[in-house]
Design an enzyme around this catalytic site. Structure first.
Site: not given
Length: 421
Positions: A90, A144, A164, A194, A244
């Protein structure tokens, strides 16, 4: 009832376990299996999970294992919350795109594509094992990028629904602003994972009074501050975008910000180390307050509600989930995965009819849907050209020089996770 959590060693897990303990009347879990390849984390999280159940008087049994086949054998539902490559991957997703002047984020843009490429093959392997041991089990995906992962699962014929926590978080915030209980608030939630907008906020259900205009008039400054977007923009849109959407509506501003501070991945990694130290304390028997800063707020309530509805044991009749479009939004393919209100039950999720969509939203949704299709092809079949095409199609990239440079960086940083590289 047996539920399995793949990725059970996640620091998120005590949030989920707390929900199972508190909401046992909604979802009576007899056995909760936490599966994770990291035995050390599993030991810490599993110990705390058992203490949470004991503190709240839950009669269910919690078991832990590193054996996936054992974990999913006989499970009624399998929840996926894994991170291939961990926080180290990440960290890369959030940094190398910035070198090209593009947003670095774990689910959006080039970083999101990298995560999809690492994740889809692993999730499909897990799902095949679930199908071999119990083909009737439901798969609930919280991993995700949820939209792409859920689409991969559905296209492979698995019984899957994506989840989500954005919608339930907004529901809770709006309820507090309106001075009502959360179940009274029904969101007209529309979009892709998102990439969503609240086009209505209704009291009492899908046919209730729409109080969104009043909410924006009375509390627009508060909502705008939470989203870190200008109040004037919300007034012009007349809807509430997901946070987002800031990556799209203020991309260059976000890129400048991200270049001046530590990555979110670094912050989360430090928080995880602290949480795992806390989990090791044998006197801790409830989720710590610090966990709320880790992310995933209200994940447990959403997961319990969804599992209860899918397994026929309750749950609210309408829930925001990720599932096939099937004509709900006519400007998208039927097999696109959308995030909308749906009627959920043992037969799965059926999206509620949607009103006409503002071209401002529909255009961006169509663009990102096309990207997600190309991203899934890259994840399933590999190849530099497929990665390049997906990046070139993304509305936050869209220039061939950026796409070329990002393709090189993505492959270089993820080679160990890409069999074809």
């Amino acid at each position: 009832m047996k539920l399995t959590v793949v990725g059970g060693g996640s620091t998120y897990t005590p949030e989920l376990v707390d929900g199972f303990a508190r909401l046992r009347d909604t979802l009576p879990v007899g056995e909760l299996v936490l599966m994770d390849p990291a035995q050390d984390r599993l030991d810490l999280v599993g110990g705390l999970a058992r203490r949470i159940f004991a503190r709240q008087g839950h009669p269910g049994r919690i078991t832990t294992t590193t054996d996936l086949d054992r974990a999913v054998d006989g499970a009624d539902a399998v929840l996926l919350q894994l991170r291939v490559g961990g926080q180290a991957a990440r960290e890369q997703d959030e940094t190398w795109p910035l070198e090209c002047g593009c947003v670095g984020q774990e689910t959006t843009g080039a970083g999101g594509l990298a995560k999809a490429l690492r994740t889809v093959p692993v999730v499909l392997d897990i799902a095949e094992r679930v199908r071999r041991t119990n083909p009737q089990a439901w798969i609930i995906d919280f991993t995700n990028p949820v939209g792409i992962v859920t689409r991969a699962l559905l296209q492979a014929g698995h019984k899957a629904v994506g989840l989500c926590n954005v919608a339930i978080g907004l529901q809770r915030k709006f309820a507090a602003l309106l001075g009502v209980e959360p179940p009274e608030v029904h969101l007209d939630h529309m979009g892709l994972n998102h990439l969503t907008w609240e086009t209505g906020v209704r009291l009492g259900g899908p046919e209730g009074e729409d109080v969104l205009p009043k909410l924006l008039t009375d509390h627009g400054d508060t909502i705008a501050a939470d989203l870190r977007l200008p109040r004037a923009l919300l007034d012009r849109l007349g809807v509430v975008p997901s946070y987002y959407l800031r990556y799209y509506y203020a991309h260059d501003e976000v890129v400048r910000e991200l270049g001046t501070k530590p990555s979110r991945a670094a912050e989360v990694a430090a928080m995880e180390r602290q949480l795992l130290t806390m989990y090791a304390d044998p006197s801790l028997d409830e989720k710590p307050a610090l966990l709320a800063k880790r992310g995933g707020a209200y994940y447990s309530e959403a997961a319990v509600d969804l599992a209860a509805a899918l397994l026929g044991d309750g749950g609210t009749p309408y829930q925001v989930v990720n599932t096939y479009n099937r004509g709900t939004l006519p400007f998208l393919p039927d097999d696109a995965v959308i995030e909308v209100q749906a009627a959920v039950g043992p037969q799965g999720a059926s999206p509620l009819p949607a009103p006409s969509v503002d071209p401002l939203c529909a255009g961006l949704m169509a663009n990102v849907t096309a990207y997600e299709d190309l991203a899934l092809q890259a994840a399933l079949h590999g190849g530099r050209t497929r990665v390049f095409r997906a990046l070139l199609s993304h509305p936050l990239i869209g220039q061939y020089e950026y796409a070329e440079a990002l393709t090189d960086r993505l492959i270089a940083h993820n080679r160990e996770h890409l069999a074809w590289a």
